[in-house]
Design a protein around this motif. Structure first.
Motif, PDB file in Angstrom:
ATOM      1  N   MET A 107       0.670  -1.156   0.014  1.00 20.17           N
ATOM      2  CA  MET A 107       0.052   0.090  -0.018  1.00 20.17           C
ATOM      3  C   MET A 107       0.723   1.075  -0.012  1.00 20.17           C
ATOM      4  N   VAL A 108       0.697   2.007  -0.960  1.00 21.49           N
ATOM      5  CA  VAL A 108       1.332   3.433  -0.972  1.00 21.49           C
ATOM      6  C   VAL A 108      -0.188   4.187  -1.311  1.00 21.49           C
ATOM      7  N   TYR A 109      -0.679   4.424  -0.068  1.00 22.66           N
ATOM      8  CA  TYR A 109      -2.069   5.006  -0.284  1.00 22.66           C
ATOM      9  C   TYR A 109      -2.558   5.572   1.116  1.00 22.66           C
ATOM     10  N   GLU A 110      -3.158   6.750   0.978  1.00 26.39           N
ATOM     11  CA  GLU A 110      -3.758   7.322   2.161  1.00 26.39           C
ATOM     12  C   GLU A 110      -4.980   8.187   1.593  1.00 26.39           C
ATOM     13  N   GLY A 111      -5.920   7.831   1.460  1.00 29.92           N
ATOM     14  CA  GLY A 111      -7.155   8.500   0.888  1.00 29.92           C
ATOM     15  C   GLY A 111      -8.514   8.074   1.286  1.00 29.92           C
ATOM     16  N   ALA A 112      -9.543   8.329   0.510  1.00 30.82           N
ATOM     17  CA  ALA A 112     -10.716   7.824   0.798  1.00 30.82           C
ATOM     18  C   ALA A 112     -10.863   6.406   1.175  1.00 30.82           C
ATOM     19  N   GLU A 113     -12.065   6.220   2.214  1.00 31.82           N
ATOM     20  CA  GLU A 113     -12.466   4.773   2.672  1.00 31.82           C
ATOM     21  C   GLU A 113     -12.714   4.111   1.540  1.00 31.82           C
ATOM     22  N   PHE A 114     -12.321   2.664   1.521  1.00 28.55           N
ATOM     23  CA  PHE A 114     -12.870   1.742   0.604  1.00 28.55           C
ATOM     24  C   PHE A 114     -14.444   1.373   0.681  1.00 28.55           C
ATOM     25  N   ASN A 148      -1.278   6.463   7.559  1.00 32.89           N
ATOM     26  CA  ASN A 148      -2.330   7.535   8.190  1.00 32.89           C
ATOM     27  C   ASN A 148      -3.630   7.151   7.571  1.00 32.89           C
ATOM     28  N   ALA A 149      -3.878   6.165   6.817  1.00 32.20           N
ATOM     29  CA  ALA A 149      -4.915   5.961   6.385  1.00 32.20           C
ATOM     30  C   ALA A 149      -6.073   5.283   7.240  1.00 32.20           C
ATOM     31  N   PHE A 150      -7.471   5.348   6.881  1.00 29.54           N
ATOM     32  CA  PHE A 150      -8.380   4.534   7.744  1.00 29.54           C
ATOM     33  C   PHE A 150      -8.547   4.849   9.142  1.00 29.54           C
ATOM     34  N   PRO A 151      -8.438   5.814   9.629  1.00 27.34           N
ATOM     35  CA  PRO A 151      -8.090   5.731  11.165  1.00 27.34           C
ATOM     36  C   PRO A 151      -9.498   5.097  11.747  1.00 27.34           C
ATOM     37  N   PHE A 152     -10.541   5.203  10.955  1.00 28.10           N
ATOM     38  CA  PHE A 152     -11.987   4.553  11.698  1.00 28.10           C
ATOM     39  C   PHE A 152     -12.031   3.240  11.293  1.00 28.10           C
ATOM     40  N   TRP A 153     -11.128   2.611  10.686  1.00 23.28           N
ATOM     41  CA  TRP A 153     -11.389   1.127  10.312  1.00 23.28           C
ATOM     42  C   TRP A 153     -10.704   0.228  11.250  1.00 23.28           C
ATOM     43  N   PRO A 154     -11.302  -0.560  12.218  1.00 30.07           N
ATOM     44  CA  PRO A 154     -10.686  -0.995  13.315  1.00 30.07           C
ATOM     45  C   PRO A 154      -9.641  -2.069  12.911  1.00 30.07           C
ATOM     46  N   GLU A 155     -10.137  -2.951  11.841  1.00 29.92           N
ATOM     47  CA  GLU A 155      -9.458  -3.843  11.462  1.00 29.92           C
ATOM     48  C   GLU A 155      -8.089  -3.542  10.719  1.00 29.92           C
ATOM     49  N   TRP A 156      -8.082  -2.234   9.886  1.00 30.16           N
ATOM     50  CA  TRP A 156      -6.860  -1.792   9.519  1.00 30.16           C
ATOM     51  C   TRP A 156      -5.948  -1.399  10.520  1.00 30.16           C
ATOM     52  N   ASN A 157      -6.503  -0.666  11.514  1.00 30.13           N
ATOM     53  CA  ASN A 157      -5.506  -0.266  12.715  1.00 30.13           C
ATOM     54  C   ASN A 157      -4.897  -1.536  13.425  1.00 30.13           C
ATOM     55  N   GLU A 158      -5.657  -2.772  13.543  1.00 28.69           N
ATOM     56  CA  GLU A 158      -4.994  -3.944  13.961  1.00 28.69           C
ATOM     57  C   GLU A 158      -4.011  -4.556  13.192  1.00 28.69           C
ATOM     58  N   MET A 159      -4.095  -4.416  11.874  1.00 30.35           N
ATOM     59  CA  MET A 159      -2.934  -4.737  10.822  1.00 30.35           C
ATOM     60  C   MET A 159      -1.969  -3.902  10.797  1.00 30.35           C
ATOM     61  N   ILE A 160      -1.901  -2.509  11.128  1.00 33.26           N
ATOM     62  CA  ILE A 160      -0.772  -1.604  10.914  1.00 33.26           C
ATOM     63  C   ILE A 160      -0.123  -1.707  12.257  1.00 33.26           C
ATOM     64  N   GLY A 161      -0.996  -2.013  13.479  1.00 34.51           N
ATOM     65  CA  GLY A 161      -0.117  -2.138  14.810  1.00 34.51           C
ATOM     66  C   GLY A 161      -0.294  -0.452  15.200  1.00 34.51           C
ATOM     67  N   VAL A 162       0.372   0.078  14.819  1.00 34.21           N
ATOM     68  CA  VAL A 162       0.179   1.961  15.230  1.00 34.21           C
ATOM     69  C   VAL A 162       0.269   2.644  13.796  1.00 34.21           C
ATOM     70  N   GLY A 163      -0.429   3.986  13.958  1.00 36.04           N
ATOM     71  CA  GLY A 163      -0.491   4.644  12.772  1.00 36.04           C
ATOM     72  C   GLY A 163      -0.269   6.126  13.255  1.00 36.04           C
ATOM     73  N   GLY A 164      -0.547   7.185  12.269  1.00 36.73           N
ATOM     74  CA  GLY A 164      -0.302   8.465  12.494  1.00 36.73           C
ATOM     75  C   GLY A 164      -1.490   9.180  11.896  1.00 36.73           C
ATOM     76  N   TRP A 165      -1.705  10.593  12.541  1.00 36.32           N
ATOM     77  CA  TRP A 165      -2.534  11.551  11.958  1.00 36.32           C
ATOM     78  C   TRP A 165      -4.084  10.732  11.487  1.00 36.32           C
ATOM     79  N   GLY A 166      -4.334  10.945  10.377  1.00 39.67           N
ATOM     80  CA  GLY A 166      -5.493  10.649  10.087  1.00 39.67           C
ATOM     81  C   GLY A 166      -6.494  11.587   9.954  1.00 39.67           C
TER      82      GLY A 166
END
Ligand code: ZN
Length: 314
Positions: free
Chosen positions: A90-97, A123-141
Motif C-alpha cells: 500500500m502506497v495509499y492514504e485516501g478515501a475509505e474503501f 495515516n489511512a483509514f483511522p476509523f477502520w478497526p481491522e486496518w488499525n490492527e493490521m498496521i499496529g500503530v499509525g499516525g494522524w488521519g
C-alpha cells in the motif's frame, strides 16, 4: 542391476520433476501495488513508480499496479480481487474503501495474505478497526470534519523501546509528529528476524521523517528497528526510540510496516528517502517476507553503514 531400458524412463521422470520444481521456485510472487491517493503532504504519483521499480528489480515479484479512483471521485466501484496475490503493498492514504472491499481485504489477510504498509499509508483509514490492527500503530488521519489528527489517545498506546525491550506507553500524551527531514540512524532490534538477518546493527538512513508518537492497538507487533530523534537538535521531538520497521501478525496474515519513505508533492527528486539503499533493501526483504514468510535475498554491498548513507541513482 536394472536394465538400461527401464532406467531411461525413470531418469526422464526425475528430470521432469526436477524441472517442474525449478520452474516453481523461479515463478515470481504476484504483488498488488495499491495506490492512487495521498494527503496534501505526500505524492503517490511520485513514490509509487519508484516502489514498483524497487520491487521489480529483485526479479522475485510480478507487480500489478492497482490505482483507485482519484481523490474525491466515487469509490463505490473499487473492488480489486485480492485473492491470488502473495502480498498487497500500500502506497495509499485516501478515501475509505467500500464496505465490501474492506471485508474482502480482511478475509484475504485473515486467511494468510501479505500486507506491506509504506510511510503515510499508516495515516489511512483511522476509523477502520481491522486496518488499525493490521498496521499496529499509525499516525494522524483525517476526522469526519476534515481536520487532521484523528488518531488520538483513544486509538491506543504508543510503542516504545525502553531498557532493551518493546513496551506500550498508554500514559504519556501526544499524537503523531515528526522532526523535519534529516539523515538519521536506524538501530536493529530483531537481528534474527528474516527481514533483518545480516543487516548492520545500526545504519544511517537518508533524509526522511522520524514518524513519532504513532498510536494504535499495537497487538502482535514485533519491532525490527527503531530511530531516536535528537532532542538537542529537535527540542519538540519525542526523544524516544520510535519504531521505524515492524511486523504484525494478523490472523494467518503477515504485515511488514515501514514508516520510512517520505516524498512531498513539491519534491522534484532525486528522492533520497526512497532511493536510500536501506529503504530499498528493507522494502524488498519485507515484501518477500510478507509474501512468503521467508527472505532469500542477500544483503547488497552498498547497504548503508553506521556513519555513511548510501543513496542509489534513480
Ligand atoms: Zn511524510
Amino acid at each position: 542391476m536394472l536394465p538400461s531400458a527401464l532406467l531411461r524412463p525413470l531418469a526422464a521422470l526425475a528430470l521432469a520433476f526436477g524441472c517442474a520444481a525449478a520452474l516453481n521456485a523461479a515463478a515470481p510472487h504476484r504483488i498488488m501495488l495499491l495506490t492512487g491517493q495521498s494527503n496534501p503532504y505526500h505524492d503517490w504519483a511520485k513514490s509509487a513508480p519508484v516502489v514498483r521499480d524497487i520491487l521489480a528489480q529483485t526479479g522475485l515479484f510480478a507487480v500489478d499496479v492497482v490505482t483507485t479512483p482519484p481523490k474525491g471521485a466515487d469509490m463505490s466501484g473499487f473492488a480489486p480481487k485480492f485473492a491470488g496475490y502473495a502480498a498487497v503493498v500500500m502506497v495509499y492514504e485516501g478515501a475509505e474503501f467500500p464496505e465490501a472491499t474492506k471485508a474482502a481485504f480482511v478475509d484475504y489477510m485473515k486467511k494468510g495474505g501479505g500486507l506491506v504498509v509504506v510511510h503515510d499509508s499508516n495515516n489511512a483509514f483511522p476509523f477502520w478497526p481491522e486496518w488499525n490492527e493490521m498496521i499496529g500503530v499509525g499516525g494522524w488521519g483525517f476526522k469526519p470534519d476534515g481536520g487532521i489528527g484523528a488518531r488520538t489517545e483513544k486509538w491506543g498506546p504508543k510503542i516504545r523501546w525502553r531498557d532493551g525491550k518493546m513496551v506500550l506507553d498508554s500514559s504519556t500524551p501526544g499524537n503523531a509528529s515528526h522532526p523535519p527531514r534529516h539523515d538519521f540512524t536506524l538501530v536493529t532490534r530483531a537481528p534474527d528476524h528474516p527481514i533483518m538477518r545480516g543487516l548492520p546493527a545500526a545504519w544511517l538512513h537518508a533524509n526522511d521523517e522520524i514518524y513519532s508518537h504513532l498510536r494504535g492497538p499495537a497487538k502482535n507487533v514485533t519491532v525490527l528497528a527503531t530511530a531516536q530523534p535528537d532532542k538537542g537538535k529537535y527540542p519538540t521531538s519525542s526523544g524516544e526510540h520510535e519504531p521505524m520497521l515492524m511486523t504484525i501478525a494478523y490472523g494467518q496474515g503477515r504485515v511488514f510496516h515501514t514508516t520510512l519513505g517520505h516524498v512531498a508533492p513539491k519534491d522534484t527528486g532525486p528522492h533520497r528517502s526512497i532511493q536510500c539503499a536501506g529503504f530499498i533493501v528493507t522494502l524488498q526483504r519485507g515484501t518477500e517476507w510478507a509474501a512468503t514468510g521467508k527472505v532469500t535475498q542477500k544483503v547488497p554491498a552498498d547497504f548503508p553503514t553506521a556513519d555513511q548513507v548510501s543513496v542509489r541513482a534513480p
